[in-house]
Write a protein that holds these residues in place. Structure first.
Motif, mmCIF file in Angstrom:
data_model
loop_
_atom_site.group_PDB
_atom_site.id
_atom_site.type_symbol
_atom_site.label_atom_id
_atom_site.label_comp_id
_atom_site.label_asym_id
_atom_site.label_seq_id
_atom_site.Cartn_x
_atom_site.Cartn_y
_atom_site.Cartn_z
ATOM 1 N N ASN A 1 11.915 -5.608 -23.438
ATOM 2 C CA ASN A 1 11.189 -5.180 -22.239
ATOM 3 C C ASN A 1 9.773 -5.748 -22.143
ATOM 4 O O ASN A 1 8.886 -5.114 -21.599
ATOM 5 C CB ASN A 1 11.111 -3.648 -22.171
ATOM 6 C CG ASN A 1 12.462 -3.003 -22.334
ATOM 7 O OD1 ASN A 1 13.465 -3.517 -21.845
ATOM 8 N ND2 ASN A 1 12.512 -1.909 -23.046
ATOM 9 N N ASN A 2 9.544 -6.965 -22.644
ATOM 10 C CA ASN A 2 8.192 -7.491 -22.610
ATOM 11 C C ASN A 2 7.931 -8.428 -21.438
ATOM 12 O O ASN A 2 6.815 -8.865 -21.237
ATOM 13 C CB ASN A 2 7.844 -8.183 -23.935
ATOM 14 C CG ASN A 2 8.724 -9.372 -24.214
ATOM 15 O OD1 ASN A 2 9.773 -9.536 -23.617
ATOM 16 N ND2 ASN A 2 8.293 -10.209 -25.133
ATOM 17 N N THR A 3 8.945 -8.778 -20.655
ATOM 18 C CA THR A 3 8.750 -9.587 -19.456
ATOM 19 C C THR A 3 9.388 -8.872 -18.270
ATOM 20 O O THR A 3 10.546 -8.475 -18.320
ATOM 21 C CB THR A 3 9.385 -10.984 -19.610
ATOM 22 O OG1 THR A 3 10.769 -10.830 -19.852
ATOM 23 C CG2 THR A 3 8.742 -11.760 -20.749
ATOM 24 N N TYR A 4 8.613 -8.714 -17.218
ATOM 25 C CA TYR A 4 9.116 -8.015 -16.033
ATOM 26 C C TYR A 4 8.284 -8.354 -14.808
ATOM 27 O O TYR A 4 7.179 -8.889 -14.912
ATOM 28 C CB TYR A 4 9.144 -6.504 -16.254
ATOM 29 C CG TYR A 4 7.800 -5.880 -16.559
ATOM 30 C CD1 TYR A 4 6.989 -5.406 -15.535
ATOM 31 C CD2 TYR A 4 7.336 -5.769 -17.864
ATOM 32 C CE1 TYR A 4 5.749 -4.846 -15.813
ATOM 33 C CE2 TYR A 4 6.115 -5.205 -18.149
ATOM 34 C CZ TYR A 4 5.320 -4.739 -17.111
ATOM 35 O OH TYR A 4 4.093 -4.188 -17.391
ATOM 36 N N ALA A 5 8.834 -8.060 -13.649
ATOM 37 C CA ALA A 5 8.155 -8.237 -12.369
ATOM 38 C C ALA A 5 7.935 -6.864 -11.754
ATOM 39 O O ALA A 5 8.797 -5.988 -11.862
ATOM 40 C CB ALA A 5 8.998 -9.091 -11.437
ATOM 41 N N VAL A 6 6.784 -6.675 -11.118
ATOM 42 C CA VAL A 6 6.522 -5.438 -10.387
ATOM 43 C C VAL A 6 6.767 -5.725 -8.908
ATOM 44 O O VAL A 6 6.167 -6.632 -8.328
ATOM 45 C CB VAL A 6 5.083 -4.930 -10.619
ATOM 46 C CG1 VAL A 6 4.786 -3.735 -9.721
ATOM 47 C CG2 VAL A 6 4.888 -4.549 -12.078
ATOM 48 N N VAL A 7 7.673 -4.951 -8.328
ATOM 49 C CA VAL A 7 8.086 -5.128 -6.946
ATOM 50 C C VAL A 7 7.847 -3.817 -6.207
ATOM 51 O O VAL A 7 8.270 -2.757 -6.674
ATOM 52 C CB VAL A 7 9.579 -5.516 -6.867
ATOM 53 C CG1 VAL A 7 10.028 -5.661 -5.428
ATOM 54 C CG2 VAL A 7 9.846 -6.790 -7.650
ATOM 55 N N TYR A 8 7.167 -3.893 -5.059
ATOM 56 C CA TYR A 8 6.958 -2.711 -4.224
ATOM 57 C C TYR A 8 8.061 -2.666 -3.181
ATOM 58 O O TYR A 8 8.359 -3.680 -2.538
ATOM 59 C CB TYR A 8 5.588 -2.747 -3.557
ATOM 60 C CG TYR A 8 4.473 -2.384 -4.499
ATOM 61 C CD1 TYR A 8 3.979 -1.086 -4.525
ATOM 62 C CD2 TYR A 8 3.937 -3.314 -5.371
ATOM 63 C CE1 TYR A 8 2.965 -0.741 -5.401
ATOM 64 C CE2 TYR A 8 2.927 -2.973 -6.252
ATOM 65 C CZ TYR A 8 2.439 -1.689 -6.262
ATOM 66 O OH TYR A 8 1.443 -1.336 -7.131
ATOM 67 N N LYS B 1 0.814 -1.219 0.000
ATOM 68 C CA LYS B 1 0.000 0.000 0.000
ATOM 69 C C LYS B 1 0.848 1.268 0.000
ATOM 70 O O LYS B 1 0.527 2.239 -0.668
ATOM 71 C CB LYS B 1 -0.932 0.022 1.218
ATOM 72 C CG LYS B 1 -2.069 -0.953 1.110
ATOM 73 C CD LYS B 1 -2.931 -0.910 2.346
ATOM 74 C CE LYS B 1 -4.005 -1.974 2.286
ATOM 75 N NZ LYS B 1 -4.770 -2.067 3.517
ATOM 76 N N GLU B 2 1.939 1.273 0.758
ATOM 77 C CA GLU B 2 2.708 2.497 0.954
ATOM 78 C C GLU B 2 4.039 2.521 0.195
ATOM 79 O O GLU B 2 4.664 3.563 0.082
ATOM 80 C CB GLU B 2 2.990 2.687 2.448
ATOM 81 C CG GLU B 2 1.723 2.848 3.271
ATOM 82 C CD GLU B 2 2.006 2.901 4.758
ATOM 83 O OE1 GLU B 2 3.190 2.930 5.167
ATOM 84 O OE2 GLU B 2 1.023 2.920 5.528
#
Length: 184
Positions: free
Chosen positions: A153-160, A33-34
């Motif tokens: 750049n078509n594969t990636y992970a979103v990391v918070y 969330k933050e």
């Protein structure tokens, strides 16, 4: 008297068993969330573990940094100051042995240090993405095929990331979450 002590001990154990997992969940949800989202380019493989279940093991394109000021030891903690590049992907700005005083950073572990090239290789703690067992193999195949695609750049992970702590949110192929991508 003895049953009262046993009952009190039971209540304390029950509260501990509930509060510890609840605290871990709360901590991860707070980061989601933050925290600030970063996209990391990936290179996966699909292992299976009888205790963990099916997951995609992610190798990241961002896995080394050239530095000339510090000697690093394997398994040593390191802090990587990160920002987004012009395409919106995470890039390393500097590496530190101590927690940086400002900016976004993430904790990693040193794999090895090459004193000739002054390059340190590292591993992030967010390298396992768990999936439904019946989708994990298809996800591995889809991700491997996407890596072979000519599109960059078509594969990636979103990391918070928040205060050095990181939570892997999702893995994407062509901007589609991997679980949805394998259903197509």
């Amino acid at each position: 008297m003895k049953t009262t002590y046993i009952f009190i001990l039971f209540i304390i154990l029950a509260i501990a068993q509930i509060s510890i997992p609840a605290q871990m969940i709360y901590h991860r949800e707070t980061i989601l969330k933050e925290g600030k989202a970063f996209k990391f380019k990936t290179e996966p493989i699909d292992p299976a573990d009888p205790f963990k279940g099916k997951y995609i093991h992610l190798n990241y394109e961002l896995n080394s940094f050239k530095t000339d000021s510090i000697i690093w030891k394997p398994e040593q903690d390191m802090y990587i100051s990160i920002s987004n590049d012009s395409l919106g992907f995470a890039k390393a700005n500097t590496v530190h042995k101590q927690i940086p005083k400002q900016g976004d950073f993430v904790l990693a572990k040193v794999n090895w240090y090459n004193s000739n090239t002054k390059e340190v290789r590292f591993t992030f703690p967010f390298n396992e993405f768990y999936m439904e067992e019946n989708k994990a193999y298809d996800a591995e195949i889809a991700h491997r095929d996407a890596q072979r695609d000519s599109l960059p750049n078509n594969t990636y992970a979103v990391v918070y990331i928040k205060e050095g702590q990181a939570v892997l949110n999702n893995v994407f192929i062509n901007d589609i979450p991997i679980a949805e991508y394998v259903e197509q």
